[in-house]
Design an enzyme around this catalytic site. Sequence first.
Site, PDB file in Angstrom:
ATOM      1  N   LYS A 267       8.847  23.485 -12.995  1.00  0.00           N
ATOM      2  CA  LYS A 267       7.932  22.367 -12.735  1.00  0.00           C
ATOM      3  C   LYS A 267       7.599  22.285 -11.240  1.00  0.00           C
ATOM      4  CE  LYS A 267       6.174  17.955 -13.561  1.00  0.00           C
ATOM      5  NZ  LYS A 267       6.055  16.774 -14.353  1.00  0.00           N
TER       6      LYS A 267
ATOM      7  N   GLU B 184      10.947  19.851 -24.005  1.00  0.00           N
ATOM      8  CA  GLU B 184      10.247  20.168 -22.748  1.00  0.00           C
ATOM      9  C   GLU B 184      10.867  21.406 -22.087  1.00  0.00           C
ATOM     10  OE1 GLU B 184       7.494  18.664 -21.822  1.00  0.00           O
ATOM     11  OE2 GLU B 184       7.512  16.765 -22.916  1.00  0.00           O
TER      12      GLU B 184
ATOM     13  N   HIS C 262      -0.216  14.797 -28.871  1.00  0.00           N
ATOM     14  CA  HIS C 262      -0.891  13.518 -28.626  1.00  0.00           C
ATOM     15  C   HIS C 262      -1.574  13.015 -29.914  1.00  0.00           C
ATOM     16  CE1 HIS C 262      -3.130  10.485 -26.510  1.00  0.00           C
ATOM     17  NE2 HIS C 262      -4.288  11.007 -26.862  1.00  0.00           N
TER      18      HIS C 262
ATOM     19  N   HIS D  23       1.018  19.536 -25.913  1.00  0.00           N
ATOM     20  CA  HIS D  23       0.779  18.096 -25.802  1.00  0.00           C
ATOM     21  C   HIS D  23      -0.532  17.660 -26.458  1.00  0.00           C
ATOM     22  CE1 HIS D  23       4.119  18.417 -23.106  1.00  0.00           C
ATOM     23  NE2 HIS D  23       4.055  17.167 -22.701  1.00  0.00           N
TER      24      HIS D  23
ATOM     25  N   LYS E 230       3.639  11.939 -10.666  1.00  0.00           N
ATOM     26  CA  LYS E 230       2.790  11.130 -11.550  1.00  0.00           C
ATOM     27  C   LYS E 230       3.521   9.825 -11.849  1.00  0.00           C
ATOM     28  CE  LYS E 230      -0.008  14.467 -14.129  1.00  0.00           C
ATOM     29  NZ  LYS E 230      -0.269  15.047 -15.447  1.00  0.00           N
TER      30      LYS E 230
ATOM     31  N   ARG F 254       0.822  -1.232   0.000  1.00  0.00           N
ATOM     32  CA  ARG F 254       0.000   0.000   0.000  1.00  0.00           C
ATOM     33  C   ARG F 254       0.852   1.278   0.000  1.00  0.00           C
ATOM     34  NH1 ARG F 254      -2.887  -3.303   3.494  1.00  0.00           N
ATOM     35  NH2 ARG F 254      -4.743  -4.158   2.497  1.00  0.00           N
TER      36      ARG F 254
ATOM     37  N   HIS G 139       8.234  11.309 -27.785  1.00  0.00           N
ATOM     38  CA  HIS G 139       7.266  12.211 -27.162  1.00  0.00           C
ATOM     39  C   HIS G 139       7.671  13.689 -27.373  1.00  0.00           C
ATOM     40  CE1 HIS G 139       4.373  13.616 -24.235  1.00  0.00           C
ATOM     41  NE2 HIS G 139       5.336  14.195 -23.544  1.00  0.00           N
TER      42      HIS G 139
ATOM     43  N   GLU H 141      -3.434  18.204 -10.374  1.00  0.00           N
ATOM     44  CA  GLU H 141      -3.935  18.703 -11.650  1.00  0.00           C
ATOM     45  C   GLU H 141      -5.404  19.105 -11.595  1.00  0.00           C
ATOM     46  OE1 GLU H 141      -2.128  16.722 -15.006  1.00  0.00           O
ATOM     47  OE2 GLU H 141      -3.617  17.558 -16.375  1.00  0.00           O
TER      48      GLU H 141
ATOM     49  N   ASN I  80       0.822  20.759 -20.054  1.00  0.00           N
ATOM     50  CA  ASN I  80       0.441  20.043 -21.277  1.00  0.00           C
ATOM     51  C   ASN I  80       0.511  20.934 -22.518  1.00  0.00           C
ATOM     52  OD1 ASN I  80      -0.082  17.630 -19.921  1.00  0.00           O
ATOM     53  ND2 ASN I  80      -2.118  18.339 -19.329  1.00  0.00           N
TER      54      ASN I  80
ATOM     55  N   ARG J 153      -1.861  22.959 -13.142  1.00  0.00           N
ATOM     56  CA  ARG J 153      -0.884  21.964 -13.616  1.00  0.00           C
ATOM     57  C   ARG J 153      -1.102  21.609 -15.088  1.00  0.00           C
ATOM     58  NH1 ARG J 153       1.615  16.706 -10.402  1.00  0.00           N
ATOM     59  NH2 ARG J 153       2.796  15.915 -12.169  1.00  0.00           N
TER      60      ARG J 153
HETATM   61  P1  NAD Z   1      12.863   6.405 -21.775  1.00  0.00           P
HETATM   62  O1  NAD Z   1      12.750   6.202 -20.331  1.00  0.00           O
HETATM   63  O2  NAD Z   1      12.293   5.356 -22.663  1.00  0.00           O
HETATM   64  O3  NAD Z   1      14.385   6.629 -22.138  1.00  0.00           O
HETATM   65  C1  NAD Z   1      14.736   6.833 -23.477  1.00  0.00           C
HETATM   66  C2  NAD Z   1      15.833   5.850 -23.916  1.00  0.00           C
HETATM   67  O4  NAD Z   1      17.076   6.250 -23.351  1.00  0.00           O
HETATM   68  C3  NAD Z   1      15.585   4.430 -23.450  1.00  0.00           C
HETATM   69  O5  NAD Z   1      16.022   3.555 -24.458  1.00  0.00           O
HETATM   70  C4  NAD Z   1      16.484   4.316 -22.220  1.00  0.00           C
HETATM   71  O6  NAD Z   1      16.868   2.998 -21.957  1.00  0.00           O
HETATM   72  C5  NAD Z   1      17.670   5.162 -22.633  1.00  0.00           C
HETATM   73  N1  NAD Z   1      18.436   5.778 -21.565  1.00  0.00           N
HETATM   74  C6  NAD Z   1      17.970   6.370 -20.438  1.00  0.00           C
HETATM   75  N2  NAD Z   1      18.966   6.984 -19.796  1.00  0.00           N
HETATM   76  C7  NAD Z   1      20.098   6.742 -20.487  1.00  0.00           C
HETATM   77  C8  NAD Z   1      21.454   7.148 -20.321  1.00  0.00           C
HETATM   78  N3  NAD Z   1      21.826   7.979 -19.355  1.00  0.00           N
HETATM   79  N4  NAD Z   1      22.360   6.689 -21.215  1.00  0.00           N
HETATM   80  C9  NAD Z   1      21.967   5.881 -22.261  1.00  0.00           C
HETATM   81  N5  NAD Z   1      20.701   5.531 -22.503  1.00  0.00           N
HETATM   82  C10 NAD Z   1      19.774   5.954 -21.618  1.00  0.00           C
HETATM   83  O7  NAD Z   1      12.186   7.788 -22.230  1.00  0.00           O
HETATM   84  P2  NAD Z   1      12.017   9.194 -21.506  1.00  0.00           P
HETATM   85  O8  NAD Z   1      11.899  10.167 -22.605  1.00  0.00           O
HETATM   86  O9  NAD Z   1      13.011   9.412 -20.451  1.00  0.00           O
HETATM   87  O10 NAD Z   1      10.611   9.056 -20.782  1.00  0.00           O
HETATM   88  C11 NAD Z   1       9.422   8.865 -21.502  1.00  0.00           C
HETATM   89  C12 NAD Z   1       8.386   8.329 -20.558  1.00  0.00           C
HETATM   90  O11 NAD Z   1       8.186   9.261 -19.507  1.00  0.00           O
HETATM   91  C13 NAD Z   1       7.037   8.104 -21.205  1.00  0.00           C
HETATM   92  O12 NAD Z   1       6.546   6.858 -20.830  1.00  0.00           O
HETATM   93  C14 NAD Z   1       6.169   9.218 -20.633  1.00  0.00           C
HETATM   94  O13 NAD Z   1       4.814   8.836 -20.511  1.00  0.00           O
HETATM   95  C15 NAD Z   1       6.796   9.442 -19.291  1.00  0.00           C
HETATM   96  N6  NAD Z   1       6.588  10.779 -18.730  1.00  0.00           N
HETATM   97  C16 NAD Z   1       6.138  10.870 -17.465  1.00  0.00           C
HETATM   98  C17 NAD Z   1       5.935  12.105 -16.889  1.00  0.00           C
HETATM   99  C18 NAD Z   1       5.472  12.208 -15.459  1.00  0.00           C
HETATM  100  O14 NAD Z   1       5.125  13.307 -15.020  1.00  0.00           O
HETATM  101  N7  NAD Z   1       5.481  11.123 -14.726  1.00  0.00           N
HETATM  102  C19 NAD Z   1       6.207  13.268 -17.613  1.00  0.00           C
HETATM  103  C20 NAD Z   1       6.684  13.150 -18.906  1.00  0.00           C
HETATM  104  C21 NAD Z   1       6.891  11.890 -19.469  1.00  0.00           C
HETATM  105  N1  GLY Z   2       4.155  16.003 -17.468  1.00  0.00           N
HETATM  106  C1  GLY Z   2       2.942  16.598 -17.024  1.00  0.00           C
HETATM  107  C2  GLY Z   2       2.786  16.636 -15.547  1.00  0.00           C
HETATM  108  O1  GLY Z   2       3.655  16.253 -14.793  1.00  0.00           O
HETATM  109  O2  GLY Z   2       1.767  17.050 -15.105  1.00  0.00           O
END
Ligand code: NAD
Ligand code: GLY
Length: 375
Positions: free
Chosen positions: A239, A195, A264, A260, A153, A131, A277, A249, A257, A253
């Site tokens: 942020k 971003e 999207h 986005h 998130k 939990r 993305h 949100e 987006n 917040r």
């Molecule tokens: P990712 O985590 O897939 O990383 C991109 C690529 O880089 C992957 O192949 C990973 O293995 C590689 N990688 C990561 N760090 C590395 C490093 N230092 N050296 C070499 N390779 C490395 O992609 P991302 O862009 O970091 O994240 C995208 C995800 O984040 C999506 O799923 C999206 O929905 C999510 N997201 C979440 C939030 C939130 O608020 N929680 C906000 C924006 C995006």
């Molecule tokens: N990436 C959007 C949020 O964190 O709200």
Amino acid sequence: MSEELKRNSRSIPVKIKDDPYEVVVWRNGLQHIGEELTRVGIKTGTKILVVTNNDVAVPYAKLFLDSLKKSGFEPKLLVLEAGEDQKNPESIALIHDAAYSAKLERGSLMIALGGGVVGDMAGFAAATWLRGISIVQVPTTLLAMVDASIGGKTGVNHKCGKNLIGAFHQPKLVLIDPATLNTLPEREFRAGMAEIIKYGVIGDSKLFTLLEKSKDLKNLEALDNETLEELIHLSCSAKAKIVSLDTKEGGLRAILNYGHTFGHVIETLCGYGNWLHGEAVSMGMIAIGKLAIQLESWSKKDYERQKALLKKAGLPIVWPSLNQEEIFRVLQGDKKVKAGKIRFIIPRKIGEVEIRDDISIDKISQFILSLAKES
Ligand code: NAD
Ligand code: GLY
């Protein structure tokens, strides 16, 4: 805080009521993770599950685990496969299996060491194990550093859509080591830069100007360490401020987006594997910028300034060829639709946007038609 930490790191407070934490930007901080955990009050002897993936484990897992052990923690490592397609409930089951094997208890900790995919998954697994146990985010992509790791998130994708399963679960600490970007592929670096540009447009004209002053934004080599760290610091501060004011949100917040909504559309209609993305967000910022000009909300000059930055970062700026009815269908099915009204984040000037849901369906249709004609 040690003298070394004071010299080399910068801390940003995330002032969430009942759940405050720090974002620490510290070059080479990865090898001091153990000291950092102790500093924020994690007790020596705490059991820790470090969740990462192959791409990150090879260069960084050893030094990370060594630092944890040196500070008296008991870390176990789980290495998942890399990729957005791994962000699913099956991976959460793998993390929970590892948590069981590692005998994690209520007072134990998970650490996400990786990009946004690892961060979202480990965060969600921590939110749901017993939990809810603590999570620390150690982001290793530019996107995760300035966005995904901050704000709580967490979640995974459902077969019917992205991020449909999730929970808010704030980390105890976010530790950003910009040196980990040395191994990040350039295309991923550029996606993160989208971003950063977004933060400049939605709330920080100083950040926008700093980006304009930089000769190039396409890759790590184009920026000196000091400028890169300042960009990360300003983005994280932007942020942190927004999520502190509106954690779940309820209103403000949503401005995160920006770009986005149309981004999207591209991700959905072109397939998630085709555009990263951040690339989709770049084209989305161009689209919403054009709509804002049509609405006489912002100037052509500011639109051109935004476009020039996206171009300088090597990001795509041309709207792809897409069917207008399909665009409309995706817009209406978007999470940003409230009571049948499509909500847009509309720029007013560099550093200021507003949330609008009063744009008529006719106006939106005309705009989509003009977008389709251009491509
Ligand atoms: P990712 O985590 O897939 O990383 C991109 C690529 O880089 C992957 O192949 C990973 O293995 C590689 N990688 C990561 N760090 C590395 C490093 N230092 N050296 C070499 N390779 C490395 O992609 P991302 O862009 O970091 O994240 C995208 C995800 O984040 C999506 O799923 C999206 O929905 C999510 N997201 C979440 C939030 C939130 O608020 N929680 C906000 C924006 C995006
Ligand atoms: N990436 C959007 C949020 O964190 O709200």
